[in-house]
Write a protein that holds these residues in place. Structure first.
Motif, short mmCIF file in Angstrom:
data_model
loop_
_atom_site.label_atom_id
_atom_site.label_comp_id
_atom_site.label_asym_id
_atom_site.label_seq_id
_atom_site.Cartn_x
_atom_site.Cartn_y
_atom_site.Cartn_z
N CYS A 152 6.40 -4.85 -11.54
CA CYS A 152 6.52 -5.06 -10.09
C CYS A 152 5.90 -6.39 -9.67
O CYS A 152 6.46 -7.11 -8.83
N THR A 167 7.19 -2.03 -3.81
CA THR A 167 7.59 -0.98 -4.75
C THR A 167 6.41 -0.52 -5.60
O THR A 167 6.22 0.67 -5.84
N GLN A 182 8.08 -7.50 -6.60
CA GLN A 182 8.42 -6.29 -5.85
C GLN A 182 7.12 -5.55 -5.53
O GLN A 182 6.85 -4.46 -6.02
#
Length: 520
Positions: free
Chosen positions: A189, A197, A194
């Motif tokens: 991630c 997330t 991200q």
């Protein structure tokens, strides 16, 4: 993946292959034949034989060589991953993929690596967890770490998030468990940016760290929280980021790990950015960390001493002190962005200092106090900075335009408008109260379990005996009687444990397998 015809027309019986595997590690072709012999009729026995054969290979010195090899059928080399649905036979596919990914990516063909990554992705997405047991945590952890390393090499970390999420959800026994897949998932991630997330999983409370079940090591613990701190820091969730980096920096250790030193540096920068000064870590921080800081973080130590003086001086020349820092050290640690943000926060922190003294001030007077030239450009800069601080809820202020004899706009500092009586605030307080009650019950239960465990009682009695022997005369029989009484009490409590046995209790008997927590 589709089922294919057997490698040879003659497939030996399950018992014959298992007997051959019992004598010596089988080759890959024998393993494939054993896999193909599994059918609904003999599935249970065949799977048991297959598991024994697979683990026998793991214990051999040629494990990776066997699992990474191809099957020769005449002049044709056959990839075993194409001969059967390895997602259905999870352990076999897991071991083969682990061996395949244990290579030097720099010297490997890109197309072959891409094909290998696709096979690993399909394994994650179609994994049958019933084919694995918790004894298989070690190869699962190895697979997750290798898959992330391969994804970073191929620049496919964003595509790797969903497969890793799937294997994490399937592998953990409970949402409150920390597994060996959490850290690789968080790293993917961070590498793919991200961050939200990653925080979906990181913000789920971890209540169980079962190192024996999931083969967790201290590095898994530090890496997981470090990556969580990275996600929180990028999203400027400073309070939570400080907590995550503090967990990493204060992890008990004999020697400082690179994650701990990196976490200490980021922790210091975020503290300066949030509070304007660096505070000491808790007293239980390992001494070896401070030795490493003294040797490898001189630039950060200098910054921590310098920054409070910079924001307390009302002159522009003090900002030039940043030029004396070893900028390359921050760039090497990938903390240059935090340093630039810290340098840009000097003006806002000086304005916060003025708020503690003045309730209202003209921009012209503010510029004079802060050591800036009294010009229209300076007033515009201060006005923009105050508006930005208001939008970030650092202060509450109102800017009045110039009027009458006042030629400069006036800034009035206000109290926070929040009265904490809104419905959202009440719901938040109610939610936090319930969470506190739940955690209080869990802490009470944990304290009760520790209080009746054999390991704790024996340690407590040992300390009592040490104190008793040191505070009484060795020739005094009272000391001996006290020792006997304490041992009798221990035996009585042990015999009356929850499970009705002196060595059962909470499973912390003398025969318990040593885990990494015991080293600290």
């Amino acid at each position: 993946m589709s089922q294919h015809t057997p490698i040879s027309a003659h497939v030996p019986s399950t018992s014959a292959v298992a007997k051959e595997a019992a004598d010596s590690p089988p080759d890959l072709a024998s393993l494939i034949q054993l896999i193909q012999s599994i059918d609904p009729i003999n599935s249970e026995q065949a799977r048991s034989d297959l598991r024994q054969a697979l683990l026998r290979v793991v214990k051999s010195e040629q494990s990776d060589t066997i699992y990474s090899s191809f099957i020769s059928q005449g002049a044709v080399r056959i990839d075993p991953l194409e001969k059967f649905d390895f997602c259905r036979v999870s352990l076999a596919g897991l071991l083969i993929l682990n061996a395949r990914m244990c290579i030097d990516y720099q010297n490997s063909n890109h197309d072959d690596l891409l094909l290998l990554w696709t096979s690993a992705e399909q394994f994650c997405l179609h994994l049958d967890p019933t084919g694995l047991e918790y004894d298989d945590s070690l190869p699962v952890n190895r697979f997750a770490n290798s898959f992330v390393a391969l994804s970073k090499h191929l620049r496919l970390t964003q595509a790797a998030i969903e497969p890793l999420r799937n294997i994490l959800l399937l592998w953990r026994e409970s949402p409150v468990d920390l597994t060996g897949v959490h850290a690789p998932f968080m790293e993917a991630c961070v590498a793919s940016k991200q961050y939200s997330t990653g925080l979906e999983f990181y913000r789920q409370p971890i209540e169980e760290i079962q190192s024996k079940k999931y083969y967790l090591q201290p590095l898994d613990h530090m890496r997981y929280h470090f990556m969580g701190g990275m996600c929180l820091g990028v999203l400027e969730q400073w309070d939570e980021a400080l907590g995550a980096f503090e967990i990493v920096a204060t992890t008990p250790a004999i020697n400082t790990h690179a994650f701990q030193l990196a976490a200490y540096k980021k922790h210091m920068l975020i503290q300066l950015l949030r509070d304007g000064k660096a505070r000491s870590l808790p007293k239980y921080t390992s001494v070896c960390l401070y030795r490493s800081v003294k040797m490898h973080a001189e630039a950060y130590t200098k910054l921590a001493k310098m920054f409070p003086k910079v924001i307390s001086q009302n002159d522009q020349t003090s900002v030039d002190d940043f030029k004396d820092l070893d900028i390359q050290a921050f760039k090497k640690d990938k903390n240059y962005g935090l340093l630039k943000k810290l340098q840009g926060s000097v003006l806002s922190k000086r304005i916060l200092r003025l708020k503690r003294t003045y309730s209202a001030l003209t921009l012209s007077d503010m510029a004079t106090i802060l050591g800036y030239p009294d010009t229209s450009e300076t007033e515009k800069m201060l006005e923009t900075e105050i508006l930005n601080m208001c939008s970030n809820r650092l202060i509450y202020a109102q800017i009045h335009p110039a009027s009458g004899t006042r030629t400069s706009p006036k800034v009035s500092f206000l109290s926070p408008p929040e009265t904490f009586t809104s419905q959202n605030t009440i719901q938040m307080i109610d939610r936090l109260t319930k969470e506190t009650e739940a955690w209080s019950s869990k802490v009470w239960e944990l304290d009760r379990r520790i209080g009746i465990s054999d390991a704790y009682l024996k340690k407590h009695v040992k300390d009592e005996l040490t104190w008793s022997n040191s505070s009484t005369n060795p020739n005094n029989p009272d000391g001996q009687n006290k020792e006997e009484d304490l041992m009798d009490d221990l035996n009585d409590v042990g015999a009356g444990g929850d499970n009705g046995g002196g060595t059962s209790g909470t499973g912390a008997g003398t025969g318990r397998r040593k885990t990494w927590e015991d080293d600290y």
